[in-house]
Scaffold this motif. Sequence first.
Motif, short mmCIF file in Angstrom:
data_model
loop_
_atom_site.label_atom_id
_atom_site.label_comp_id
_atom_site.label_asym_id
_atom_site.label_seq_id
_atom_site.Cartn_x
_atom_site.Cartn_y
_atom_site.Cartn_z
N ASN A 3 15.32 45.14 -15.13
CA ASN A 3 15.81 46.50 -15.26
C ASN A 3 15.35 47.35 -14.09
O ASN A 3 14.31 47.08 -13.50
CB ASN A 3 15.30 47.13 -16.55
N ILE A 5 13.93 51.01 -12.70
CA ILE A 5 13.07 52.07 -13.22
C ILE A 5 12.95 53.18 -12.18
O ILE A 5 12.91 52.91 -10.98
CB ILE A 5 11.66 51.54 -13.59
N VAL A 25 15.70 54.40 -17.06
CA VAL A 25 15.82 52.94 -17.09
C VAL A 25 17.27 52.62 -16.79
O VAL A 25 18.18 53.11 -17.47
CB VAL A 25 15.41 52.37 -18.46
N PHE A 132 12.31 46.06 -21.89
CA PHE A 132 12.69 46.35 -20.52
C PHE A 132 11.72 45.63 -19.60
O PHE A 132 10.51 45.76 -19.77
CB PHE A 132 12.66 47.85 -20.23
N PHE A 134 10.65 45.19 -15.63
CA PHE A 134 10.78 45.81 -14.32
C PHE A 134 10.06 44.96 -13.28
O PHE A 134 9.02 44.36 -13.57
CB PHE A 134 10.16 47.21 -14.32
N TYR A 139 8.31 49.18 -9.73
CA TYR A 139 7.69 50.00 -10.77
C TYR A 139 6.54 50.82 -10.17
O TYR A 139 6.48 52.04 -10.31
CB TYR A 139 7.18 49.08 -11.88
#
Length: 165
Positions: A3, A5, A25, A132, A134, A139
Amino acid sequence: MVNGIEFFHCPWDDHPAALVWGARVDGVDLRALTAWATRELWRPELAGQFEDQERESAELIWRQHGGLGVLDFTENPFLRTAGRTPLLGCPCGIWQCWPLMARVAVTPTTVTWSGLHYPEREEWGELPIGPFVFERTAYEASLSAPAVLAEDPLGPVPESLGCVP
Protein backbone atom coordinates in the motif's frame (compact mmCIF):
# COMPACT_ATOMS: atom_id res chain seq x y z
CA MET A 1 0.25 -6.09 -2.28
CA VAL A 2 2.08 -3.04 -0.96
CA ASN A 3 0.00 0.00 0.00
CA GLY A 4 0.97 3.62 -0.45
CA ILE A 5 1.23 5.86 2.62
CA GLU A 6 1.34 9.61 3.06
CA PHE A 7 1.50 11.32 6.43
CA PHE A 8 0.53 14.95 6.81
CA HIS A 9 -0.03 17.69 9.35
CA CYS A 10 -3.10 19.89 9.12
CA PRO A 11 -4.81 22.40 11.40
CA TRP A 12 -7.12 21.07 14.09
CA ASP A 13 -10.63 22.41 13.39
CA ASP A 14 -11.21 23.79 16.90
CA HIS A 15 -7.73 25.33 17.20
CA PRO A 16 -6.37 26.19 13.74
CA ALA A 17 -2.93 27.10 15.12
CA ALA A 18 -2.54 23.55 16.47
CA LEU A 19 -1.47 20.83 14.05
CA VAL A 20 -2.55 17.21 13.99
CA TRP A 21 -1.17 14.13 12.26
CA GLY A 22 -3.18 12.58 9.47
CA ALA A 23 -2.57 9.74 7.04
CA ARG A 24 -3.63 8.73 3.55
CA VAL A 25 -3.54 5.09 2.51
CA ASP A 26 -3.40 4.60 -1.25
CA GLY A 27 -4.37 8.27 -1.63
CA VAL A 28 -7.47 8.05 0.60
CA ASP A 29 -7.71 9.77 3.99
CA LEU A 30 -7.71 7.14 6.75
CA ARG A 31 -10.73 8.90 8.28
CA ALA A 32 -12.69 8.32 5.06
CA LEU A 33 -11.71 4.64 4.99
CA THR A 34 -12.83 4.35 8.60
CA ALA A 35 -16.15 6.10 7.94
CA TRP A 36 -16.97 3.68 5.12
CA ALA A 37 -15.91 0.68 7.22
CA THR A 38 -18.03 1.66 10.24
CA ARG A 39 -21.22 3.06 8.72
CA GLU A 40 -23.16 -0.20 9.05
CA LEU A 41 -21.77 -0.77 12.56
CA TRP A 42 -23.13 2.64 13.59
CA ARG A 43 -26.59 1.99 12.14
CA PRO A 44 -28.20 0.38 15.26
CA GLU A 45 -26.70 2.97 17.62
CA LEU A 46 -27.77 5.99 15.60
CA ALA A 47 -31.28 4.89 14.57
CA GLY A 48 -33.81 7.45 15.77
CA GLN A 49 -31.18 9.76 17.30
CA PHE A 50 -31.49 12.78 15.02
CA GLU A 51 -34.13 15.04 13.54
CA ASP A 52 -32.55 14.80 10.07
CA GLN A 53 -31.48 11.18 10.55
CA GLU A 54 -29.67 10.51 7.28
CA ARG A 55 -27.72 13.79 7.10
CA GLU A 56 -26.79 14.00 10.78
CA SER A 57 -25.79 10.33 11.01
CA ALA A 58 -23.60 10.67 7.93
CA GLU A 59 -21.99 13.82 9.38
CA LEU A 60 -21.23 12.12 12.71
CA ILE A 61 -19.72 9.08 11.00
CA TRP A 62 -17.70 11.14 8.50
CA ARG A 63 -16.27 13.38 11.24
CA GLN A 64 -15.89 10.75 13.98
CA HIS A 65 -12.12 11.29 13.99
CA GLY A 66 -9.62 14.06 14.19
CA GLY A 67 -5.94 13.56 13.71
CA LEU A 68 -3.44 12.90 16.47
CA GLY A 69 -2.09 16.03 18.13
CA VAL A 70 1.46 16.70 16.95
CA LEU A 71 2.55 17.54 20.49
CA ASP A 72 0.71 14.63 22.15
CA PHE A 73 3.65 12.30 21.71
CA THR A 74 7.30 12.42 22.67
CA GLU A 75 7.98 9.83 19.98
CA ASN A 76 6.31 9.35 16.66
CA PRO A 77 3.02 7.50 17.29
CA PHE A 78 3.09 5.62 14.01
CA LEU A 79 6.22 3.63 14.86
CA ARG A 80 5.12 2.23 18.21
CA THR A 81 5.12 -1.52 18.07
CA ALA A 82 4.39 -2.48 21.68
CA GLY A 83 0.72 -3.35 22.12
CA ARG A 84 -1.80 -1.26 20.21
CA THR A 85 -0.98 1.98 18.42
CA PRO A 86 -3.41 4.89 17.92
CA LEU A 87 -3.84 5.84 14.26
CA LEU A 88 -6.65 8.40 14.68
CA GLY A 89 -8.01 10.35 17.61
CA CYS A 90 -11.21 11.98 18.74
CA PRO A 91 -12.18 15.35 17.22
CA CYS A 92 -12.36 16.74 20.77
CA GLY A 93 -8.56 16.75 20.81
CA ILE A 94 -8.13 14.03 23.42
CA TRP A 95 -7.15 11.10 21.25
CA GLN A 96 -7.82 8.59 24.04
CA CYS A 97 -11.52 9.53 23.95
CA TRP A 98 -12.24 7.74 20.62
CA PRO A 99 -9.04 6.24 19.22
CA LEU A 100 -8.73 4.03 16.20
CA MET A 101 -6.16 1.46 17.29
CA ALA A 102 -4.05 -1.02 15.32
CA ARG A 103 -1.21 -3.45 15.67
CA VAL A 104 1.91 -2.07 14.01
CA ALA A 105 4.50 -4.63 12.94
CA VAL A 106 7.87 -3.46 11.63
CA THR A 107 10.28 -5.66 9.69
CA PRO A 108 13.47 -4.60 7.91
CA THR A 109 11.45 -4.00 4.71
CA THR A 110 7.81 -3.38 5.69
CA VAL A 111 5.49 -1.71 8.19
CA THR A 112 2.08 -3.36 8.62
CA TRP A 113 -1.09 -2.00 10.21
CA SER A 114 -3.54 -4.74 11.15
CA GLY A 115 -6.34 -5.43 13.57
CA LEU A 116 -7.87 -1.95 13.31
CA HIS A 117 -10.47 -1.59 16.05
CA TYR A 118 -12.07 0.65 18.67
CA PRO A 119 -11.42 -0.10 22.36
CA GLU A 120 -14.73 1.62 23.15
CA ARG A 121 -16.61 -0.76 20.83
CA GLU A 122 -15.02 -4.15 21.45
CA GLU A 123 -18.32 -5.73 20.33
CA TRP A 124 -17.59 -4.43 16.80
CA GLY A 125 -14.44 -6.53 16.70
CA GLU A 126 -11.82 -5.92 14.05
CA LEU A 127 -12.94 -3.42 11.44
CA PRO A 128 -13.30 -4.57 7.82
CA ILE A 129 -10.30 -2.53 6.62
CA GLY A 130 -6.68 -3.54 6.25
CA PRO A 131 -4.32 -4.99 6.85
CA PHE A 132 -2.18 -2.38 5.19
CA VAL A 133 1.41 -3.22 4.27
CA PHE A 134 3.77 -0.34 3.51
CA GLU A 135 7.31 -0.33 2.19
CA ARG A 136 9.35 0.66 5.23
CA THR A 137 11.61 3.18 3.47
CA ALA A 138 8.60 5.02 1.97
CA TYR A 139 6.80 4.89 5.33
CA GLU A 140 9.74 6.35 7.23
CA ALA A 141 10.39 8.98 4.54
CA SER A 142 6.79 10.20 4.77
CA LEU A 143 6.97 10.20 8.58
CA SER A 144 10.16 12.24 8.60
CA ALA A 145 8.79 14.89 6.24
CA PRO A 146 4.99 15.02 6.48
CA ALA A 147 3.24 17.43 4.16
CA VAL A 148 1.97 20.50 6.04
CA LEU A 149 -1.47 21.38 4.72
CA ALA A 150 -3.23 24.72 5.10
CA GLU A 151 -6.57 23.07 5.89
CA ASP A 152 -8.05 19.73 6.83
CA PRO A 153 -8.23 17.68 3.60
CA LEU A 154 -11.18 15.48 4.64
CA GLY A 155 -13.76 17.66 2.91
CA PRO A 156 -17.54 17.49 3.09
CA VAL A 157 -19.56 14.35 3.70
CA PRO A 158 -20.09 12.54 0.40
CA GLU A 159 -23.78 12.14 -0.47
CA SER A 160 -23.25 8.45 -1.05
CA LEU A 161 -22.32 7.89 2.62
CA GLY A 162 -26.06 7.89 3.47
CA CYS A 163 -26.08 5.73 6.57
CA VAL A 164 -29.48 5.41 8.11
CA PRO A 165 -32.59 5.35 5.92
